[in-house]
Motif scaffolding. Structure first.
Motif, PDB file in Angstrom:
ATOM      1  N   CYS A 199      20.949 -14.806 -29.285  1.00  0.00           N
ATOM      2  CA  CYS A 199      21.915 -14.913 -30.381  1.00  0.00           C
ATOM      3  C   CYS A 199      21.124 -16.333 -31.177  1.00  0.00           C
ATOM      4  N   PRO A 249      21.625 -19.686 -31.316  1.00  0.00           N
ATOM      5  CA  PRO A 249      21.797 -20.771 -31.419  1.00  0.00           C
ATOM      6  C   PRO A 249      20.467 -20.713 -30.067  1.00  0.00           C
ATOM      7  N   ILE A 250      20.295 -19.183 -29.588  1.00  0.00           N
ATOM      8  CA  ILE A 250      19.220 -19.554 -27.960  1.00  0.00           C
ATOM      9  C   ILE A 250      17.970 -19.762 -29.288  1.00  0.00           C
ATOM     10  N   CYS A 289      28.990 -19.702 -20.651  1.00  0.00           N
ATOM     11  CA  CYS A 289      27.620 -17.694 -21.624  1.00  0.00           C
ATOM     12  C   CYS A 289      26.680 -18.129 -20.636  1.00  0.00           C
ATOM     13  N   LYS A 344      23.668 -16.848 -20.887  1.00  0.00           N
ATOM     14  CA  LYS A 344      22.299 -17.207 -21.760  1.00  0.00           C
ATOM     15  C   LYS A 344      22.021 -18.723 -20.942  1.00  0.00           C
ATOM     16  N   PHE A 345      23.202 -19.046 -21.197  1.00  0.00           N
ATOM     17  CA  PHE A 345      23.037 -20.548 -20.898  1.00  0.00           C
ATOM     18  C   PHE A 345      22.080 -20.459 -19.614  1.00  0.00           C
ATOM     19  N   HIS A 389      31.338 -22.495 -31.861  1.00  0.00           N
ATOM     20  CA  HIS A 389      30.197 -23.560 -30.971  1.00  0.00           C
ATOM     21  C   HIS A 389      30.020 -25.201 -31.392  1.00  0.00           C
ATOM     22  N   TYR A 446      27.712 -26.461 -31.137  1.00  0.00           N
ATOM     23  CA  TYR A 446      26.117 -26.107 -31.618  1.00  0.00           C
ATOM     24  C   TYR A 446      25.980 -25.505 -33.131  1.00  0.00           C
ATOM     25  N   ALA A 450      28.265 -17.243 -33.981  1.00  0.00           N
ATOM     26  CA  ALA A 450      26.509 -16.642 -34.453  1.00  0.00           C
ATOM     27  C   ALA A 450      26.210 -14.787 -34.837  1.00  0.00           C
ATOM     28  N   CYS A 473      26.636 -12.608 -30.897  1.00  0.00           N
ATOM     29  CA  CYS A 473      26.410 -13.130 -29.663  1.00  0.00           C
ATOM     30  C   CYS A 473      28.554 -12.893 -29.452  1.00  0.00           C
ATOM     31  N   GLY A 474      27.890 -12.435 -28.276  1.00  0.00           N
ATOM     32  CA  GLY A 474      29.264 -11.442 -27.423  1.00  0.00           C
ATOM     33  C   GLY A 474      30.729 -12.134 -27.409  1.00  0.00           C
ATOM     34  N   PRO A 475      30.463 -13.365 -26.648  1.00  0.00           N
ATOM     35  CA  PRO A 475      31.867 -13.801 -26.489  1.00  0.00           C
ATOM     36  C   PRO A 475      32.589 -14.107 -27.721  1.00  0.00           C
TER      37      PRO A 475
HETATM   38  S1  SF4 Z   1      28.409 -18.031 -26.309  1.00  0.00           S
HETATM   39 FE1  SF4 Z   1      27.073 -17.004 -28.073  1.00  0.00          FE
HETATM   40  S2  SF4 Z   1      26.725 -18.341 -29.017  1.00  0.00           S
HETATM   41 FE2  SF4 Z   1      27.146 -19.366 -27.141  1.00  0.00          FE
HETATM   42  S3  SF4 Z   1      24.660 -18.931 -26.104  1.00  0.00           S
HETATM   43 FE3  SF4 Z   1      26.450 -17.845 -25.686  1.00  0.00          FE
HETATM   44  S4  SF4 Z   1      25.932 -15.285 -26.534  1.00  0.00           S
HETATM   45 FE4  SF4 Z   1      24.696 -17.661 -28.065  1.00  0.00          FE
END
Ligand code: SF4
Length: 326
Positions: free
Chosen positions: A54, A56-57, A90, A92-93, A194, A196, A269, A272-274
């Motif tokens: 996404c 932000p990453i 999430c 991804k973090f 979010h 960010y 974003a 972004c799945g969520p």
């Molecule tokens: S919540 Fe969405 S925008 Fe935020 S890091 Fe996860 S996938 Fe990316």
């Protein structure tokens, strides 16, 4: 000479920077933050990151690269798994520190200690102790430093709840005087998304300031207490177990119900799945009740500024027109 520890101005920076800064400084480090987002930082992030990530990453990759350029000794990238009981951040973090190691060359030491409070709040003590070990500090110093940092974080959250934005609250924590801006805004708009995405002026195309200049006072979910957010999400048939999505959805539903805003802008974003799920939930609830104007904005690295401005202007015109006839 102190160890220079870099923190990227990305991802959870707008949630936790005061906490991390105080904690690391108490351990004797000098904290260095990456620069404000620029086109170059974003482009470098996009170049180093996998295509599927996404926005932000990708941007966070650019900020890590910026810290490498600054020659810091350590980069602080805690592996965020969970910050609340029975909830997750999430995924991804969780994988971010590994993605960075795989894709960025010449990295200094990376502190990627895990924070996982899903089962036990007490795990935070282990986290503090493990981080303190990088600075040759023991158990007692770790606990004292983390205690001080938690106090700082509480002050920060109190300032946000008083209606300040993150950069304003951080400036006050640095000792600057509080500024009271006189404005003639005729509208109040909730901007939901979010941190960010909405607080990074480059990524959001300066959305918050633009709204202000167009006559709208802005509120975000960070101006709400946890109780207000929880009240909002209670409308959902099932508990949301993603902390960030819970805040976004709870914030939107709270603003919708309490009638203190004239409209809501939801910022998501791309990829972004969520966000795609929470965006749908928010839209369904708000459209079903039919009494609150809603604008959805999707950001990606190609989003054009002119298109966003036109949509926001049209949205505010519609909100004003609607208010005049209701
Ligand atoms: S919540 Fe969405 S925008 Fe935020 S890091 Fe996860 S996938 Fe990316």
């Amino acid at each position: 000479m102190s160890v220079r520890v870099g923190i990227p101005r990305a991802l959870l920076y707008y949630y936790y920077f005061p906490l991390w800064k105080e904690f690391l400084e108490q351990l004797g480090a000098e904290v260095i933050v990456s620069d404000l987002t620029t086109k170059r930082i974003l482009t470098r992030g996009v170049e180093h990151c996998v295509d599927e990530a996404c926005l932000p990453i990708k941007l966070a990759f650019g900020h890590v690269q910026n810290l490498v350029d600054k020659g810091v000794d350590i980069i602080f990238l805690p592996r965020m798994v969970s910050v609340a009981q029975r909830e997750y951040i999430c995924p991804k973090f969780l994988g971010f520190p590994d993605m960075v190691r795989q894709n960025i060359n010449n990295l200094p030491v990376v502190i990627d200690t895990t924070i996982n409070l899903r089962k036990k709040q007490g795990n935070v003590k282990d986290f503090a102790q493990q981080v303190a070990a990088y600075f040759d500090k023991g158990f007692i110093k770790a606990r004292l430093a983390f205690g001080q940092a938690m106090n700082k974080q509480k002050q920060y959250q109190d300032l946000l709840e008083q209606g300040l934005f993150p950069e304003e609250a951080m400036a006050i924590l640095r000792g600057q005087e509080r500024k009271f801006n006189k404005t003639n805004n005729d509208l109040t708009i909730a901007v939901i998304g979010h941190p960010y995405n909405i607080y990074d002026p480059f990524i959001s195309m300066n959305l918050l300031n633009r709204l202000n200049k167009m006559g709208a006072r802005v509120l975000t979910a960070d101006h709400l207490t946890e109780e207000m957010i929880d009240q909002g999400v209670k409308k959902l048939p099932k508990k949301l177990f993603w902390t960030l999505s819970r805040r976004v959805t709870g914030g939107a539903l709270h603003f919708h119900d309490n009638g203190k805003v004239d409209g809501i802008i939801h910022v998501a974003a791309f990829a972004c799945g969520p966000d795609s799920m929470t965006g749908e939930l928010i839209e369904r609830f708000i459209r079903r009740e039919g009494r609150m104007p809603l604008l959805n904005i999707n950001l990606d690295e190609h989003t054009g500024e002119a298109g966003i401005i036109t949509r926001v202007e049209a949205f505010l015109d519609m909100v004003r027109w609607r208010r005049a006839i209701v």
